[in-house]
Each structure stands twice: as C-alpha cells, then as structure tokens.
Design an enzyme around this catalytic site. Structure first.
Site, PDB file in Angstrom:
ATOM      1  N   ASP A  54     -34.291  86.342  41.255  1.00 14.33           N
ATOM      2  CA  ASP A  54     -33.593  87.236  42.172  1.00 14.33           C
ATOM      3  C   ASP A  54     -32.257  87.486  41.477  1.00 14.33           C
ATOM      4  O   ASP A  54     -31.462  86.556  41.304  1.00 14.33           O
ATOM      5  CB  ASP A  54     -33.435  86.493  43.509  1.00 14.33           C
ATOM      6  CG  ASP A  54     -32.339  87.073  44.375  1.00 14.33           C
ATOM      7  OD1 ASP A  54     -31.844  88.162  44.034  1.00 14.33           O
ATOM      8  OD2 ASP A  54     -31.985  86.423  45.375  1.00 14.33           O
ATOM      9  N   TRP A 191     -32.877  43.972  14.563  1.00 13.79           N
ATOM     10  CA  TRP A 191     -33.584  43.350  13.433  1.00 13.79           C
ATOM     11  C   TRP A 191     -34.270  42.078  13.950  1.00 13.79           C
ATOM     12  O   TRP A 191     -33.680  41.313  14.714  1.00 13.79           O
ATOM     13  CB  TRP A 191     -32.591  43.007  12.313  1.00 13.79           C
ATOM     14  CG  TRP A 191     -33.273  42.287  11.186  1.00 13.79           C
ATOM     15  CD1 TRP A 191     -33.935  42.854  10.146  1.00 13.79           C
ATOM     16  CD2 TRP A 191     -33.394  40.869  11.025  1.00 13.79           C
ATOM     17  NE1 TRP A 191     -34.475  41.876   9.348  1.00 13.79           N
ATOM     18  CE2 TRP A 191     -34.159  40.646   9.855  1.00 13.79           C
ATOM     19  CE3 TRP A 191     -32.947  39.766  11.748  1.00 13.79           C
ATOM     20  CZ2 TRP A 191     -34.472  39.371   9.387  1.00 13.79           C
ATOM     21  CZ3 TRP A 191     -33.271  38.494  11.290  1.00 13.79           C
ATOM     22  CH2 TRP A 191     -34.018  38.310  10.112  1.00 13.79           C
ATOM     23  N   LYS A 468     -45.070  48.713  -1.418  1.00 14.95           N
ATOM     24  CA  LYS A 468     -44.290  48.506  -0.190  1.00 14.95           C
ATOM     25  C   LYS A 468     -43.028  49.336  -0.345  1.00 14.95           C
ATOM     26  O   LYS A 468     -42.220  49.087  -1.250  1.00 14.95           O
ATOM     27  CB  LYS A 468     -43.964  47.021  -0.032  1.00 14.95           C
ATOM     28  CG  LYS A 468     -43.090  46.668   1.163  1.00 14.95           C
ATOM     29  CD  LYS A 468     -42.989  45.148   1.284  1.00 14.95           C
ATOM     30  CE  LYS A 468     -41.968  44.694   2.304  1.00 14.95           C
ATOM     31  NZ  LYS A 468     -41.785  43.235   2.275  1.00 14.95           N
ATOM     32  N   TRP A 469     -42.850  50.353   0.507  1.00 16.85           N
ATOM     33  CA  TRP A 469     -41.712  51.281   0.428  1.00 16.85           C
ATOM     34  C   TRP A 469     -40.689  50.838   1.473  1.00 16.85           C
ATOM     35  O   TRP A 469     -40.863  51.072   2.659  1.00 16.85           O
ATOM     36  CB  TRP A 469     -42.197  52.708   0.708  1.00 16.85           C
ATOM     37  CG  TRP A 469     -41.149  53.773   0.646  1.00 16.85           C
ATOM     38  CD1 TRP A 469     -40.004  53.857   1.374  1.00 16.85           C
ATOM     39  CD2 TRP A 469     -41.161  54.946  -0.180  1.00 16.85           C
ATOM     40  NE1 TRP A 469     -39.305  54.991   1.064  1.00 16.85           N
ATOM     41  CE2 TRP A 469     -39.997  55.687   0.117  1.00 16.85           C
ATOM     42  CE3 TRP A 469     -42.056  55.451  -1.129  1.00 16.85           C
ATOM     43  CZ2 TRP A 469     -39.709  56.906  -0.512  1.00 16.85           C
ATOM     44  CZ3 TRP A 469     -41.761  56.660  -1.741  1.00 16.85           C
ATOM     45  CH2 TRP A 469     -40.595  57.371  -1.443  1.00 16.85           C
ATOM     46  N   ASP A 470     -39.611  50.239   0.999  1.00 18.63           N
ATOM     47  CA  ASP A 470     -38.626  49.653   1.906  1.00 18.63           C
ATOM     48  C   ASP A 470     -37.432  50.595   2.087  1.00 18.63           C
ATOM     49  O   ASP A 470     -37.220  51.523   1.289  1.00 18.63           O
ATOM     50  CB  ASP A 470     -38.164  48.307   1.322  1.00 18.63           C
ATOM     51  CG  ASP A 470     -37.727  47.313   2.387  1.00 18.63           C
ATOM     52  OD1 ASP A 470     -37.417  47.739   3.511  1.00 18.63           O
ATOM     53  OD2 ASP A 470     -37.682  46.105   2.076  1.00 18.63           O
ATOM     54  N   MET A 471     -36.610  50.352   3.097  1.00 26.12           N
ATOM     55  CA  MET A 471     -35.426  51.177   3.380  1.00 26.12           C
ATOM     56  C   MET A 471     -34.501  50.325   4.227  1.00 26.12           C
ATOM     57  O   MET A 471     -34.740  50.150   5.417  1.00 26.12           O
ATOM     58  CB  MET A 471     -35.889  52.409   4.162  1.00 26.12           C
ATOM     59  CG  MET A 471     -34.963  53.587   4.178  1.00 26.12           C
ATOM     60  SD  MET A 471     -33.590  53.407   5.318  1.00 26.12           S
ATOM     61  CE  MET A 471     -32.793  54.970   5.148  1.00 26.12           C
ATOM     62  N   CYS A 518     -41.742  50.185   5.319  1.00 28.55           N
ATOM     63  CA  CYS A 518     -40.992  49.018   5.780  1.00 28.55           C
ATOM     64  C   CYS A 518     -39.537  49.462   5.882  1.00 28.55           C
ATOM     65  O   CYS A 518     -39.107  50.347   5.144  1.00 28.55           O
ATOM     66  CB  CYS A 518     -41.141  47.923   4.725  1.00 28.55           C
ATOM     67  SG  CYS A 518     -40.076  46.489   4.949  1.00 28.55           S
ATOM     68  N   ASP A 540     -39.347  41.604  10.127  1.00 28.66           N
ATOM     69  CA  ASP A 540     -39.065  40.480   9.232  1.00 28.66           C
ATOM     70  C   ASP A 540     -39.195  39.152   9.963  1.00 28.66           C
ATOM     71  O   ASP A 540     -39.138  38.088   9.349  1.00 28.66           O
ATOM     72  CB  ASP A 540     -37.647  40.599   8.654  1.00 28.66           C
ATOM     73  CG  ASP A 540     -37.608  41.544   7.463  1.00 28.66           C
ATOM     74  OD1 ASP A 540     -38.679  41.876   6.925  1.00 28.66           O
ATOM     75  OD2 ASP A 540     -36.500  41.967   7.078  1.00 28.66           O
TER      76      ASP A 540
END
Ligand code: GLA
Length: 721
Positions: A54, A191, A468-471, A518, A540
C-alpha cells in the site's frame, strides 16, 4: 517432487520428499515474499492472497512482511541480506522480479566449494530480480534435492549500470518464520573444546554467532538451527542452516515486533567491501538448509547423506582410509629418520597401515618459532632424504603421509627474508604474531604459485599418499600489497578463494593423495573444506572423555567418515586425564581412526591391544563410514554416560557404542532405546551372545553391560539373523 510454478498466482513451490518451500512474487512491482517452509504441502491452489504494497504505508509493508531476500534502506529494519554503495553514495536497494528459470540439476559456483548433484537428483530455481535505479541485478539460486530434505541457496549479484558499485554486505540465505517459542542451537568452543552444543531460548532482538578471524574458527561454527520447544533426537521441528564456507561468517536470528523470526546466514560484513565494475558479478557461498519435523536425529542423517554423496569428492570419499600413526604427540619436533622408522616398524608389526610425519621435517624447524614457508626437507634430521625414508616405510608395507602448513610464513624463514611483502601485514606496523608466524597473502597468484610449486616438489620427490593441511592462526593486520586502498575490503574473501583454488589444484594434480584438513585441531572444520578433503582433524584434544562432547557436536552435522580421531597416550597431553586404552579405541572408532603416540614406548599391555583395535576398525568401518547415525544418550546432557549407534543402510548390521563416564552401580544401568533397526528382524548381539528382536531393542530397550568403573566403554555388534 521438484519445483513447480503456479503462473496464475506467481508462486514457486520447491518440494523435497517431506518438505515444501514456497515463495512468491508479491505484487505488481515484483517484491519477492516468503510464504512457507516446513512439512510438505500438496498444492498452492488455495493459499491465501499474498501481501501487497500500500503505497501510503510502504515502509510498514517492508517491515512486517516475510521477505525472501530483504534489502536495505527501504523499510525492512530487520537484518537484511544485501547492502551496496554506488558512486552517488546511495545505499537503498528495492528489487523487483524480472524473470525465472527452472531446470534439472545444480549449477557450480565459480571458485567456491558447493554441493553437487546430477540431473536426476535435484531441480534448481533461479529468480532474477533487479533495481534499475541502483543498477543491481540479483539472482537467487535455490536447489531442491529429490531424495533428501535439503534446499540449498546461493546468490549472484551483478552490476548492470555503467558505474562501479561497492557491495558492502551480502548474505546467502534468509528465512522468516512465525515464532514458536523457538530455541537456537549453535556450536561453540575453543582450542581443545570444539563444537560443543549450546541451546538457548531466543528473545526479542538480534542474536547470533560469527567469525571475524578469517577462518570459520574454534569459537563459533557456521551452523545455526531453530528448534521448537522440547525438540530432541526423535521429536520436534528443526530449521537448520550450514554454511559451505571456511572464512568470516555470520549467522543471526532475530525475533521482532511481529513475533516472526528471521534467520540469516552469509559472509560476515565485517571489513567486507567488494568493488563491482560495470558488468561484473559476485557469487555468494552456499547455505544448506534442512528442515526436519522428526527432531535432530533426522536432521543429522540428512546432512550426513548429503555431505557423503553430494559434497565430498575423490577416491577416498567412500572407501576405508588407511589406519595411520602420526608422530606429533609421540615426538613433537624431536625426531629423525631412525626415530620415525622405529615407530613405523613397530606399527607395521601391529597392523597399522600408514605413517604420517607431522610438523618439523623442513627447513630450520626445530621448534615452532621458525621456518614455516621453507618447504625443503631438512636432511640433517632426515638423513638420506625424504625418498629414503618413504621407501623404507613402504618396504615395511606401510603408506607414508606428510604435514604442511601452506598458508603460513615465519619471520625467521628464508621465504620471509626474500619476500616480506608476501605476508599479510600493514606497512609500518608491527604485525601481531601468533605461534611466531604470519599469514601469507594467498590472494596473490605468485604466492599461490610458490606454495603450490614447493608442495608439489616435495610430493613428487617420494611416494607420499596423504597430506595433512594445517592452518594454525587467525588473520590480523589484514592488508594486501597487491590491492588498491579502496579494495582492501576484498582481502578476507580473496584469501579464502585463494585457499580453495590451492586445495583444488592439489587434489586435481594429486588425485590419489588422501587430504586431511586441520587448523590447530578443529578450527576449520566446515562444509567448505569437505569439498576438498574427505576428513578433517577434529581436535588437538584426543582425550576420550573430552572427545565425547566434541564428537557429539561434530557428528550432529558431519558424517563420522570425516571425523579425524586418534588413540593417544595417557596422561592425555591436552587435559592430563588417564583413560583405559580400550575406551580410547572405542571413541576413536567413531571417526577415521588412527594412533598418535610413541608406539615404541607405551606399555606392553596397551601395545598388545592395537592389533585387536585395528581388526575392529576393519570389521566396523563400513557401517561407521556409510551407515545411519543415531544418538542414544548424551554425556553433555546427563553427565554420566554417552551412547550412539550406526545402522547399515540395509538394517542388517548395527554397532552400538556405550561409554560409562562415571561408574554406575550394576542395578542402575540405563536402558538404551535403540533406533533405526528393522522392527521385524531378530538381531544377534555378539558381545552378549543373545538374540533380540528389533522391536524389542527399540521399544523396550537394551541394557549395556556394567563396565565397573569410570571411563569404561563397551561396543555391541548387532547382526540380523
Ligand atoms: C596443530 C595441529 C597438530 C599438529 C601441530 C603441529 O596444532 O592441530 O595436530 O599438527 O599443529 O605444529
């Protein structure tokens, strides 16, 4: 099933096996309104008339109507999905329907992970809307799955004017529903304590979760669900959204003055600003929506089936993964070839199938203060080089895997000394370090090329079969040397696009490698990374008792086949608790399964249990990986015990896990009502040497053996007779 368009009423109905999602073109201008999402509706013929504007009260209309993709600055004062700023400094967006198309199958999203499907399994609706004053066109993409109660959403925004436009906010999904005293379920953590379930009643105003860390993070998780009061595993209405993205996100729920709830999810607008030149498009990541009227359990099984069949790719998607032993908690940085080979030798004798060499094998990396970025084998540690080590491990009959942290650089590294501008930091400012490292500017092609080349050199130099691809840190001091000052707001998202491109290159060039993501444990465990890796390190903290809550929250959405879980030594390195070796095994069997301990040093008694556990892994992993998951009891709720089960798709086999955290007197053992069995089938329970009928097990229940003591676990294998 599929998607139908009622042309007369201008209404779209998206159907999945048990749900309908309905939206419509609301009025002559073409505002897109949301009509319904929930249990299946047969027809749109008798739906009441849609609200229309409206002109005298247009602002009220926007503020009170359920909208499909609300825009800013026109009267919808609830959380909206998109904001722009054009050369005039104008923000308002009012989009009207332009066209639509409906087709079988599902489109790819340029540069982004997303669920996929063939033409038989889903139908897609694309609705194009535009605002000709602002020069913006928005395409809403909805895909309805035919065999699963899943609807995915994403959005493409296009600049259709001659001038540049700044996109300052873009969410991917919005759902307006009437309030039903809803609770909000989210996953929170830190963590070593990832994805713990939190439920709370929603109140008026905005509430939600977010990440501004550049990664999805340990703290909040890109998942949100509305639950009607009393919802449990088997009952109650659930609306869930999960974001297929690994960077900054927001998920909000807002209860407003009209007692409707708005649920939204998308890229966090924090520091986000994307320039769209004339004709350019921006694609927003996908949200996976699941509606269940049968409680959380049904939602869980829907996500599990979707992700196993329509998100995870590659050779390992539906096969058993090798039982691995990782040297991190065994040696930390203190290892050499001899040490690794002594672990591999013992492990191979006990049936373990792969050695994973974790952090510390490259450059000058003797501790966590240096060398990230220098992906060159340290031959002082690995005498004879990587090939010698891998060949020796292979000679023992084992596979070999390796750890990388590709997105990082330490100031004390050859890489940083050569290219300080490759790190994300602000010129002249002392950047925040975390674990003495900085984040590489993965948005830059030359940086990605360097990383990819150095990783592939290592991977090609020996028979490496797992990565193992960590960051291990969040992004701060967010600024890129390569971006113009007024494009710095693109960095967070460009960073993610860069990570996705790199992981895609890796799995394309090395299709036989098993990739595990990871991030300081489980800090980047989301559907985005599952598109590249079939498994993710869960936490971990591998203490069997802490893992009950962590794995409960994780398995609420993600298949057990994705959950990185290892048996570690005691006292546990993260929390100091000592638990029986059998319990550690039973809890890790709910995931990918492996070991992370010095197998040469643990007690003979513990070591002697490994062959039996490996045998159990091989016996049960098919149903754990592929079966239907049912949660029977939750330690996080009852503070005494935990229990869950998996049932094979043909209902011929099941595995029940019971963990007695606090000792229970034998006469007070809980009765577990099993789920998912065939009521008319008799099941032989191997551990009890007993046959029980499916209907008895599900309705009268099953009493696990008293394990006599704290932290004890029992596994029960049921086989149809
Ligand atoms: C992170 C990972 C661990 C281990 C270390 C190595 O914390 O979560 O599993 O790989 O890094 O530095």
């Amino acid at each position: 099933m599929g998607i139908i368009y009622n042309e007369q009423k201008r209404i779209f109905k998206l159907d999945t096996p048990n749900t309908s999602y309905i939206l419509g073109v609301g009025d002559e201008f073409g505002h897109l309104v949301h009509i319904y999402y929930g249990k299946k509706i047969a027809s749109t013929d008798n739906l009441s008339k849609m609200p229309s504007v409206d002109e005298k009260n247009k602002v009220w209309y926007f503020d009170g109507t359920k909208m499909e993709y609300p825009t800013g600055d026109i009267g919808d004062f609830r959380e909206h999905c998109i904001e722009i700023r054009n050369e005039n400094g104008q923000h308002a967006l009012e989009c009207g329907y332009v066209s639509h198309k409906i087709y079988k199958g599902k489109p790819k999203l340029e540069g982004l992970p997303a669920t996929f499907s063939n033409e038989e399994d889903c139908t897609t609706l694309e609705v194009v809307m535009s605002d000709s004053i602002a020069g913006i066109e928005i395409t809403l993409i909805y895909t309805a799955f035919e065999k699963l109660d899943v609807i995915t959403r994403s959005v493409i925004v296009k600049n259709i004017c001659d001038e540049r436009v700044k996109l300052t906010k873009i969410l991917s999904s919005c759902l307006d529903v009437e309030n039903n005293e809803y609770e909000m379920l989210t996953l929170h953590g830190s963590w070593g304590r990832e994805r713990n379930i939190q439920r709370k009643r929603i109140g008026y105003g905005r509430q939600g979760i977010y990440s501004e860390r550049g990664v999805s993070g340990h703290q909040d998780h890109p998942f949100i669900a509305l639950l009607e009061p009393g919802t449990n595993q088997t009952m109650g209405e659930v609306y869930a959204m999960n974001f297929v993205y690994s960077g900054n996100f927001e998920a909000q729920c807002e209860l407003n003055q009209h007692d409707t709830v708005r649920l939204v999810m998308g890229i966090n607008p924090y520091q986000f600003e994307w320039t769209l030149e004339s004709g350019e498009v921006f694609t927003a990541p996908e949200v996976v929506m699941v509606y269940s009227s049968e409680g959380l359990g049904k939602m869980t099984r829907t996500y599990h089936d979707l992700y196993r069949n329509h998100l995870i790719r590659g050779k390992y998607r539906s096969i058993k993964r090798p039982v691995l032993i990782n040297n991190w908690e065994a040696t930390y940085f203190d290892f050499d070839t001899d040490k690794l080979l002594s672990i591999a030798k013992k492990a191979s004798e006990l049936g373990i199938e792969m050695l994973v060499m974790d952090d510390g094998w490259f450059g000058n990396r003797f501790d966590d203060n240096r060398a990230l970025g220098d992906w060159v084998v340290n031959e002082d540690k690995l005498k004879g080089g990587l090939k010698y080590l891998v060949d020796e491990v292979n000679r023992l009959g084992m596979k070999f895997g390796i750890w990388f942290e590709p997105e990082m650089v330490c100031p004390d590294s050859d890489l940083y000394r050569a290219h300080p501008d490759w790190a994300i930091q602000i010129p002249g400012r002392n950047p925040g370090r975390s674990r003495n490292q900085l984040v590489l500017d993965i948005s830059r092609k030359e940086v990605r090329d360097y990383i990819f080349d150095s990783l592939s050199k290592v991977l090609k130099s020996a028979n490496v079969e797992y990565v193992k691809w960590d960051m291990n840190r969040a992004l701060t001091d967010v600024w890129s040397h390569e971006l113009e000052p007024d494009r710095q707001g693109e960095l967070y998202h460009r960073y993610m696009l860069g990570v996705y491109e790199l992981q895609d290159r890796l799995v394309t060039e090395f299709p036989d490698i098993l990739l595990e993501n990871c991030s300081s444990g489980g800090g980047r465990y989301d559907p985005g990374v599952l598109y590249y890796s079939p498994q993710v390190w869960c936490s971990d903290n591998a203490d069997a008792i802490s893992r009950l809550n962590i794995q409960e929250g994780t398995s609420l959405i993600y298949p057990l086949s994705t959950m990185g879980a290892h048996v570690t030594d005691c006292p546990n390195h993260a929390v100091g608790r000592t638990t029986p070796f059998d319990t550690r095994g039973a809890v890790a069997l709910a995931g990918t399964f492996g070991y992370e301990l010095d197998i040469t040093k643990i007690s003979d008694e513990d070591r002697s249990k490994i062959p039996g556990q490996v045998e159990m892994y091989h016996k049960y992993n098919d149903i754990v990986r592929e079966g239907d998951f049912y949660r029977l009891a939750s330690f996080s709720q009852n503070n005494r015990y935990d229990s869950y089960m998996v049932v094979s798709k043909d209902k011929k086999e099941a595995l029940v896990t019971f963990v007695q955290v606090i000792a229970i007197a034998s006469h007070a053992m809980p009765v577990l009502k099993l789920q998912g069995l065939d009521p008319g089938t008799n099941y032989y329970i191997e551990e009890k040497h007993e046959v029980m009928a499916g209907d008895v097990l599900m309705n009268m229940g099953f009493v696990p053996n008293n394990e006599n003591g704290d932290f004890k676990a029992g596994l029960y294998h049921l086989v149809a007779r």
